[in-house]
Design an enzyme around this catalytic site. Sequence first.
Site, short mmCIF file in Angstrom:
data_model
loop_
_atom_site.label_atom_id
_atom_site.label_comp_id
_atom_site.label_asym_id
_atom_site.label_seq_id
_atom_site.Cartn_x
_atom_site.Cartn_y
_atom_site.Cartn_z
N LYS A 1 -1.71 36.00 -7.71
CA LYS A 1 -1.47 34.80 -6.92
C LYS A 1 -0.04 34.82 -6.39
CE LYS A 1 -4.50 31.64 -9.53
NZ LYS A 1 -5.44 31.30 -8.46
N ARG B 1 -14.97 32.11 -14.26
CA ARG B 1 -16.43 32.20 -14.37
C ARG B 1 -16.85 33.38 -15.26
NH1 ARG B 1 -16.89 32.82 -7.92
NH2 ARG B 1 -14.95 31.66 -8.14
N1 BES Z 1 -7.79 28.74 -11.73
C1 BES Z 1 -8.15 29.03 -10.39
C2 BES Z 1 -8.60 27.78 -9.63
C3 BES Z 1 -7.59 26.68 -9.42
C4 BES Z 1 -6.96 26.54 -8.20
C5 BES Z 1 -7.31 25.78 -10.43
C6 BES Z 1 -6.06 25.52 -8.02
C7 BES Z 1 -6.40 24.76 -10.24
C8 BES Z 1 -5.78 24.61 -9.03
C9 BES Z 1 -9.29 30.04 -10.35
O1 BES Z 1 -9.31 30.94 -11.39
C10 BES Z 1 -9.14 30.83 -9.10
O2 BES Z 1 -8.20 31.54 -8.99
N2 BES Z 1 -10.12 30.70 -8.19
C11 BES Z 1 -10.11 31.43 -6.98
C12 BES Z 1 -11.50 32.00 -6.76
C13 BES Z 1 -11.57 33.01 -5.65
C14 BES Z 1 -10.78 34.24 -6.01
C15 BES Z 1 -13.02 33.35 -5.43
C16 BES Z 1 -9.76 30.46 -5.84
O3 BES Z 1 -10.18 29.31 -5.87
O4 BES Z 1 -9.02 30.86 -4.95
MN MN Z 2 -8.06 32.64 -10.97
#
Ligand code: BES
Ligand code: MN
Length: 495
Positions: free
Chosen positions: A273, A347
């Site tokens: 990230k 997930r």
């Molecule tokens: N933990 C994140 C989601 C999240 C985003 C929680 C903002 C709290 C605030 C999750 O693990 C994630 O990174 N999701 C990705 C999924 C994508 C790679 C398919 C996302 O939402 O970008």
């Molecule tokens: Mn994530």
Amino acid sequence: MISFKPLSSAAHGCLVTVVLLGEGRERDAALPAALVQNLNALSLKSGKVESLRAVMEGQVCTLLFGMLPEEVTYDALEELTAEVVKHLRTLKAAQVDVLLADDALLQMSGALYKQLLLADDGFDRYQTTGLAPITSEKKDDDKKEPFAPGFTLYLPESIPQAEEERKLREAADMAMGIRAARRLVNEPANVMTPERLAQEASQLAQQHGFDIEVYDEQQIQEMGLKAFWSVAKGSDTPPRFMVMRYMNNPDTDKLLALVGKGLTYDSGGYALKPAAGMETMFCDMGGAAAVIGAISVLAASKAKVNVVAVVAACENMISGHAYHNGDIIGSLAGKHIEVVNTDAEGRITLADALTYAATVLNADQIIDIATLTGAVGVALGNEITGVVADDEDIWQALQQASQASGDKVWRMPHFEHLEKHNKSERADIKNSGGRPAGTATAALFCRAFAGGKPWGHLDIAGTAYQSKASAKAPLGATGVGVELLTRAARTLFGQ
Ligand code: BES
Ligand code: MN
Ligand code: ZN
């Protein structure tokens, strides 16, 4: 401490009096004349915060605000309570007398009490005041005392006191669970490691009377939790798998499982990230905190339910032993998962936790809760939790819980055709269906591991943590999910 007095005995001489009133003759008839005069002099008209007045008369302070019955909504109440608590803190109120002279307000007495106990719950234990000695890091045992003044409710004689008392005790239990969840989430990742999270859960288990088993990294591998381990193994901070049990309804074999996402930190892994997206990723165990909070409340309030809570807690990190984009990994269910994106890690951990709940624990109904997708925040903002459910009873229970708690939810679709987004060319399923309908496809990935059991899913990525204080809640964790799950569990067991 809660006590009750008849409304007619309310004198205009309490240390602090919060008057919540609808207007009109009925109200005036129920109250002592002196108070009515004072109210009329202030011409309190609506539930707007501006109508809050503090009247000092020597040692006695009366905080007054009016609320029209039609304005008695959860949102209005939350805002007003936050304001009232600010005043009460300044006054160092040890005793709060609340007069409720209106039916609409009486129905909200539990919510009001809960809000009074929650309103000041900011996270300030690392804010050292003044010139601090080097050893000033606050220890856990000098936690700030929660705001808990004595609380006297003045009731019209016609209202049964025992019922009111039950409502207020329930509200106090709920506030306890929400505060616990908030604290677990607010602690940063260097403090709230998987191991520490398990310790905190064990402490709550002992305190409130539920069972807990904690499995370490060795056991996690032996148990065949291959998907969970694939995420966890990239970190030098070891994972923990927790199974909590509260069995208190011998009249039925039914078992409800609550499964919470427990990423104590989510860097994204090799799909790293950017810094801005990573800053608050210690909140990625908000689902775990919610199920731990909920089972604590259920146990504390001796609810007649049979509930297990499952948490797979780990960090998503980069290292020489981390999983890669493109890996194909196993799972407890025996399915192979193509990891197209290491940042869709939640997930993957949930997959094994859900399979464990469905098969090893043989739960009859499963609800999972997770800070799962950024997409849910785009779709619904930061005050509405996204729900996906393939079972009407579970959806109904969640919706009812939402109305009673003020935590807003909205149901998202789970059409079968969305399932194809998760189809893999190289394995049984892939861990990301891409950007379109991201919340729904993430949910459907989870469902694929729920063993065909009636299932519901709460995506709290938008609602678990707020980076700015709002009129209603302080900066930080909201504790969302604790009340939704607690109430839904009771409903599903006919309470
Ligand atoms: N933990 C994140 C989601 C999240 C985003 C929680 C903002 C709290 C605030 C999750 O693990 C994630 O990174 N999701 C990705 C999924 C994508 C790679 C398919 C996302 O939402 O970008
Ligand atoms: Mn994530
Ligand atoms: Zn995550």
